[in-house]
Design an enzyme around this catalytic site. Sequence first.
Site, PDB file in Angstrom:
ATOM      1  N   CYS A 103     -16.191   1.349   0.518  1.00 18.74           N
ATOM      2  CA  CYS A 103     -15.066   0.531   0.646  1.00 18.74           C
ATOM      3  C   CYS A 103     -14.588   0.346   2.395  1.00 18.74           C
ATOM      4  O   CYS A 103     -14.064  -0.196   2.700  1.00 18.74           O
ATOM      5  CB  CYS A 103     -14.033   0.985  -0.252  1.00 18.74           C
ATOM      6  SG  CYS A 103     -13.406   2.528   0.094  1.00 18.74           S
ATOM      7  N   HIS A 126      -7.252   0.879  -6.416  1.00 21.39           N
ATOM      8  CA  HIS A 126      -7.481  -0.273  -5.306  1.00 21.39           C
ATOM      9  C   HIS A 126      -8.215  -1.526  -5.926  1.00 21.39           C
ATOM     10  O   HIS A 126      -9.131  -1.922  -5.241  1.00 21.39           O
ATOM     11  CB  HIS A 126      -8.530   0.477  -4.139  1.00 21.39           C
ATOM     12  CG  HIS A 126      -8.323   0.258  -2.811  1.00 21.39           C
ATOM     13  ND1 HIS A 126      -7.571  -1.165  -2.379  1.00 21.39           N
ATOM     14  CD2 HIS A 126      -9.046   0.179  -1.769  1.00 21.39           C
ATOM     15  CE1 HIS A 126      -7.908  -1.473  -1.266  1.00 21.39           C
ATOM     16  NE2 HIS A 126      -8.774  -0.373  -0.883  1.00 21.39           N
ATOM     17  N   ASP A 133     -17.181   7.317  -1.870  1.00 16.75           N
ATOM     18  CA  ASP A 133     -15.951   7.031  -1.240  1.00 16.75           C
ATOM     19  C   ASP A 133     -15.809   8.295  -0.550  1.00 16.75           C
ATOM     20  O   ASP A 133     -16.266   9.288  -0.643  1.00 16.75           O
ATOM     21  CB  ASP A 133     -14.706   6.650  -2.011  1.00 16.75           C
ATOM     22  CG  ASP A 133     -13.574   6.096  -1.299  1.00 16.75           C
ATOM     23  OD1 ASP A 133     -13.753   6.015  -0.146  1.00 16.75           O
ATOM     24  OD2 ASP A 133     -12.176   6.020  -1.867  1.00 16.75           O
ATOM     25  N   ARG A 136       0.819  -1.129   0.065  1.00 17.01           N
ATOM     26  CA  ARG A 136      -0.016  -0.048  -0.098  1.00 17.01           C
ATOM     27  C   ARG A 136       0.794   1.321   0.143  1.00 17.01           C
ATOM     28  O   ARG A 136       1.699   1.371   1.047  1.00 17.01           O
ATOM     29  CB  ARG A 136      -0.968   0.014   1.166  1.00 17.01           C
ATOM     30  CG  ARG A 136      -1.746   1.099   1.390  1.00 17.01           C
ATOM     31  CD  ARG A 136      -2.720   1.228   2.432  1.00 17.01           C
ATOM     32  NE  ARG A 136      -3.737   0.654   2.016  1.00 17.01           N
ATOM     33  CZ  ARG A 136      -5.031   0.471   2.281  1.00 17.01           C
ATOM     34  NH1 ARG A 136      -5.525   1.135   3.496  1.00 17.01           N
ATOM     35  NH2 ARG A 136      -6.109  -0.055   1.886  1.00 17.01           N
ATOM     36  N   GLN A 171     -10.043  -4.125  -3.570  1.00 24.61           N
ATOM     37  CA  GLN A 171     -11.382  -3.573  -2.978  1.00 24.61           C
ATOM     38  C   GLN A 171     -12.285  -3.938  -3.942  1.00 24.61           C
ATOM     39  O   GLN A 171     -13.406  -4.348  -3.682  1.00 24.61           O
ATOM     40  CB  GLN A 171     -11.362  -2.339  -2.477  1.00 24.61           C
ATOM     41  CG  GLN A 171     -12.570  -1.761  -2.054  1.00 24.61           C
ATOM     42  CD  GLN A 171     -12.834  -2.233  -0.684  1.00 24.61           C
ATOM     43  OE1 GLN A 171     -11.990  -2.175   0.254  1.00 24.61           O
ATOM     44  NE2 GLN A 171     -13.942  -2.877  -0.713  1.00 24.61           N
ATOM     45  N   ARG A 175     -13.537  -9.054   1.613  1.00 21.07           N
ATOM     46  CA  ARG A 175     -11.878  -8.759   1.315  1.00 21.07           C
ATOM     47  C   ARG A 175     -11.245  -9.933   1.521  1.00 21.07           C
ATOM     48  O   ARG A 175     -10.090 -10.501   0.869  1.00 21.07           O
ATOM     49  CB  ARG A 175     -11.579  -7.579   1.840  1.00 21.07           C
ATOM     50  CG  ARG A 175     -12.005  -6.268   1.794  1.00 21.07           C
ATOM     51  CD  ARG A 175     -11.606  -5.848   0.206  1.00 21.07           C
ATOM     52  NE  ARG A 175     -10.094  -5.618   0.281  1.00 21.07           N
ATOM     53  CZ  ARG A 175      -9.340  -4.662   0.711  1.00 21.07           C
ATOM     54  NH1 ARG A 175      -9.962  -3.485   1.357  1.00 21.07           N
ATOM     55  NH2 ARG A 175      -7.938  -4.508   0.578  1.00 21.07           N
TER      56      ARG A 175
END
Length: 308
Positions: A261, A132, A221, A105, A135, A289
């Site tokens: 998310c 991402h 988001d 990340r 996700q 996930r």
Amino acid sequence: MTAPRHFLQFKDFSRTEFEYLFARSASIKQRFKAYQKYWPLEDRTLVMIFEKASTRTRLSFEAGMHQLGGSAIYLNTRDSQLGRGEPVEDAAEVISRMSDAVMIRTYEQEIIERFASHSRVPVINGLTNEYHPCQIMADIFTFIEQRGPIQGKTVAWIGDSNNMCNTWLQAAEVLDFNVHVSTPPGYEVEAERAGLYGTDHFEQFVDPMDAARDADLVTTDVWTSMGFEAENEARMKAFADWQVDADMMRVAKPEAVFMHCLPAHRGEEVAAEVIDGSQSVVWDEAENRLHTQKALLEFLVLGKVKES
Ligand code: CP
Ligand code: NVA
């Protein structure tokens, strides 16, 4: 040595590969729920490198590796040499000699690309400024579980054209669905940054209500992603009308689901009554996930396995 496969952006895998991964995710999830031991990655090690904060990504990869019989090692920039200027290429050479997969990340996508080009083992994008993909894999698996195939469906993206938005747009091209995007002026999708092949699978709308109309899935988001905190004040003003609220959910299809998310900010990008309401699937989305990334790890380390 053959070059390893990586998962650096959504379009790194084909539609057939995602179909395989979603089937494996369902099978791995079902075994996990039945408390059946499944250790295909016994004695394998995942290294997780975090340059930004995380709850879900760290937890799902670490727990997932453990449940597959392997182990996970957590590194961050604060207390490793990564934060003291060791070249990313050197770090990749060393870390990939001691592990079976690496999850990163970080900030710019370019960092993960450079790491991958010097890695002997598969590298997974656990979020960059641009994408991402883990996700979105979980999100689409969740949609399929709840509503069936996503092909031909419409996803409404309300808010920032960030890493999540870019990845939804790539996924639409790979899996053949449509994304209706509405962002405030000045925050529109940049097709090149999103890594798109064309514009066939998305449409931009000035009014977020128009983007949400007749959608099968409504999603949003945070207004300010990690790494963009200096813009927070300006973004709070610019995004004020881009909240997913009950009125917006009403113009979507009656059976539409709401996704986020997480972490979420109730009262900013989403109204509490939506994220905590009956159309919200955010907790299943977060749980998935775990299952989808276990399928991903299995695939990247062992290749396709036969259903046993
Ligand atoms: N959704 C997500 O990636 O959450 P974390 O930032 O907690 O990992
Ligand atoms: N767009 C958000 C996602 C967090 C999981 C960020 O990058 O901070």
